[in-house]
Design an enzyme around this catalytic site. Structure first.
Site, PDB file in Angstrom:
ATOM      1  N   GLY A   1      -0.404  -0.075   8.299  1.00  0.00           N
ATOM      2  CA  GLY A   1      -0.790  -0.454   6.925  1.00  0.00           C
ATOM      3  C   GLY A   1      -0.224  -1.821   6.580  1.00  0.00           C
TER       4      GLY A   1
ATOM      5  N   GLU B   1       3.025  10.410  -3.455  1.00  0.00           N
ATOM      6  CA  GLU B   1       1.796  11.066  -2.977  1.00  0.00           C
ATOM      7  C   GLU B   1       2.101  12.214  -2.021  1.00  0.00           C
ATOM      8  OE1 GLU B   1      -0.706   8.266  -0.846  1.00  0.00           O
ATOM      9  OE2 GLU B   1       1.029   7.390   0.138  1.00  0.00           O
TER      10      GLU B   1
ATOM     11  N   ASP C   1       7.066   1.474   2.256  1.00  0.00           N
ATOM     12  CA  ASP C   1       7.738   2.773   2.104  1.00  0.00           C
ATOM     13  C   ASP C   1       9.260   2.702   2.261  1.00  0.00           C
ATOM     14  OD1 ASP C   1       5.255   3.926   1.782  1.00  0.00           O
ATOM     15  OD2 ASP C   1       5.050   4.483   3.887  1.00  0.00           O
TER      16      ASP C   1
ATOM     17  N   GLN D   1      -0.845  -1.174  -4.617  1.00  0.00           N
ATOM     18  CA  GLN D   1       0.603  -1.326  -4.392  1.00  0.00           C
ATOM     19  C   GLN D   1       0.921  -2.130  -3.138  1.00  0.00           C
ATOM     20  OE1 GLN D   1       2.590   2.771  -5.418  1.00  0.00           O
ATOM     21  NE2 GLN D   1       0.400   3.080  -5.161  1.00  0.00           N
TER      22      GLN D   1
ATOM     23  N   THR E   1       7.088  -2.371   5.814  1.00  0.00           N
ATOM     24  CA  THR E   1       6.471  -1.219   5.145  1.00  0.00           C
ATOM     25  C   THR E   1       6.874  -1.172   3.673  1.00  0.00           C
ATOM     26  OG1 THR E   1       6.391   1.187   4.892  1.00  0.00           O
ATOM     27  CG2 THR E   1       8.294   0.347   6.040  1.00  0.00           C
TER      28      THR E   1
ATOM     29  N   ASN F   1       7.121   2.549  10.976  1.00  0.00           N
ATOM     30  CA  ASN F   1       7.614   3.594  11.871  1.00  0.00           C
ATOM     31  C   ASN F   1       6.811   3.829  13.137  1.00  0.00           C
ATOM     32  OD1 ASN F   1       9.953   5.155  11.202  1.00  0.00           O
ATOM     33  ND2 ASN F   1       9.010   5.275   9.181  1.00  0.00           N
TER      34      ASN F   1
ATOM     35  N   ARG G   1      -2.927  13.227 -18.279  1.00  0.00           N
ATOM     36  CA  ARG G   1      -3.790  12.297 -17.549  1.00  0.00           C
ATOM     37  C   ARG G   1      -3.091  11.900 -16.253  1.00  0.00           C
ATOM     38  NH1 ARG G   1      -6.794  13.704 -20.960  1.00  0.00           N
ATOM     39  NH2 ARG G   1      -8.149  12.472 -22.310  1.00  0.00           N
TER      40      ARG G   1
END
Ligand code: F6P
Length: 376
Positions: free
Chosen positions: A10, A230, A135, A282, A133, A111, A274
């Site tokens: 990503g 997520e 993350d 992001q 990343t 990773n 909502r």
């Protein structure tokens, strides 16, 4: 000297800034450097798809998000599986490296990508990894590039949601990226003043989440914001086996966990709920100044290591200093939020109900039986 470079997995905001750091260092220190850029990550290395880069290619890209080389996901678990034409991918990568007479391959990746970098190291190639990343879950480095830029964007989303949530008196679920770890959600949640933060490492109790929302309402607070990673999971889901959990994900009637939480909170509290999902936004846009500096430092350090002939490392940061972490130690491990993490303790002090259950992660996400070092 010939150096191969690729961006894998990503994307994130600071890939170009990092490549520029490596390239500027090499071009500045030696006259005979040639950089080969592989197109779309390991795909380019496997199928000999590359560009001979020029110094000017790395000029003016510091502030550009994405990657000038393109990227793709080439799962580590499929690296040893021949492609549809029977091609042995590992042998193909080694052949490309040898054919192009590379002295080193630089891999900007997270990773999964660094597992392949380590595989190539084991196969005898000179490799250097750079920690990409949003993350921030790469083991061995305090920070990864892209993380801070993503925090900024996720925080901006929560900020925007705050005003509309307050006007309408609604409960908002903001879904933040991170399937396996919750660093981004924890940071953006704290920075954005989310009232409840749910991360994968801490399976949630929906009744306690609903109680926290009701408590706020009773105190006269007209809205609540729940930052949800997520990959957040409920206590019930955490108790499932890996197989059962996969089945639940495959048959879930909601597009993501946030919608499921939203429906339950609405049912349990009677409040209007909502869901907002910023998604790949992001990972987009320009790198923030922090990431530009981080990427430039990491890139320069990687450049120096190439010149010094030091290979087999991930170039990361420890206590704001450059650190060389053996790829053999990094591969297959995740850096997760830990029970004794200072941020978790501080959040608890402010009234968050947090229970860390890393066992679930060890069962579900560690590769090759390698356990993460929980005391990192
Ligand atoms: O690894 C970075 C990441 O952005 C995760 O946070 C997210 O779960 C995943 O990539 C999304 O992947 P893709 O771009 O393949 O949809």
């Amino acid at each position: 000297m010939r150096v191969g470079m690729l961006t894998s997995g990503g994307d994130c905001q600071s890939l170009n800034a990092t490549m520029r750091g490596v390239a500027k260092t090499l071009y500045n220190q030696r006259k005979d450097v040639e950089i080969i850029g592989f197109i779309e990550g390991y795909r380019g290395l496997i199928y000999e798809d590359y560009r001979i880069m020029k110094s000017k290619d790395f000029s003016g890209i510091l502030t550009n998000g994405g990657t000038i080389l393109g990227t793709s996901r080439q799962p580590f678990k499929l690296m040893r599986v021949p492609d549809e034409n029977g091609l042995d991918k590992v042998e193909a990568m080694k052949n490309t490296y040898k054919k192009l007479k590379l002295d080193c391959l630089v891999v900007l990746g997270g990773n999964g990508s660094q597992k392949t970098t380590n595989l190539l190291r084991q196969e005898g190639l000179n490799v250097i990894g750079l920690p990409k990343t949003i993350d921030n879950d790469l083991w061995g480095t305090d920070v990864t590039f892209g993380f801070q830029s993503a925090i900024n964007l996720a925080t901006q989303t929560i900020d925007c949601i705050h005003t509309t949530a307050a006007s309408h008196g609604r409960v908002f679920i903001v879904e933040i990226m991170g399937h396996k770890v919750g660093w981004l959600t924890l940071h953006a949640g704290i920075a954005g003043g989310a009232d409840i933060i749910l991360v994968p490492e801490i399976p949630y109790d929906i009744n306690k989440v609903a109680a926290a929302v009701n408590k706020r309402a009773k105190e006269g607070k007209r809205f609540s914001i729940i930052a949800v990673a997520e990959g957040a999971i409920s206590k019930e889901q955490a108790a499932l086996s890996k197989k059962e959990y996969k089945k639940y994900i495959a048959t879930r009637q909601y597009p993501s966990i946030s919608y499921e939480i939203g429906a339950k909170i609405s049912e349990l509290t009677g409040q209007e709920v909502r869901v907002a999902v910023p998604g790949h936004m992001q990972r987009g846009g320009s790198p923030c100044p922090y990431d530009r500096v981080l990427s430039t430092r990491l890139g320069a350090a990687a450049g120096k290591m190439i010149l010094d002939g030091e290979f087999g490392y991930l170039v990361g940061m420890k206590n704001n200093h450059i650190a060389k972490i053996p790829l053999a130690d990094v591969a297959g491990k995740l850096k997760m939020i830990q029970p004794d993490d200072e941020m978790v303790q501080e959040a608890k002090l402010m009234g968050f109900h947090l229970e860390i259950n890393c066992k679930w992660h060890i069962q579900h996400y560690t590769a090759n039986g390698v356990l993460p070092d929980l005391k990192m």
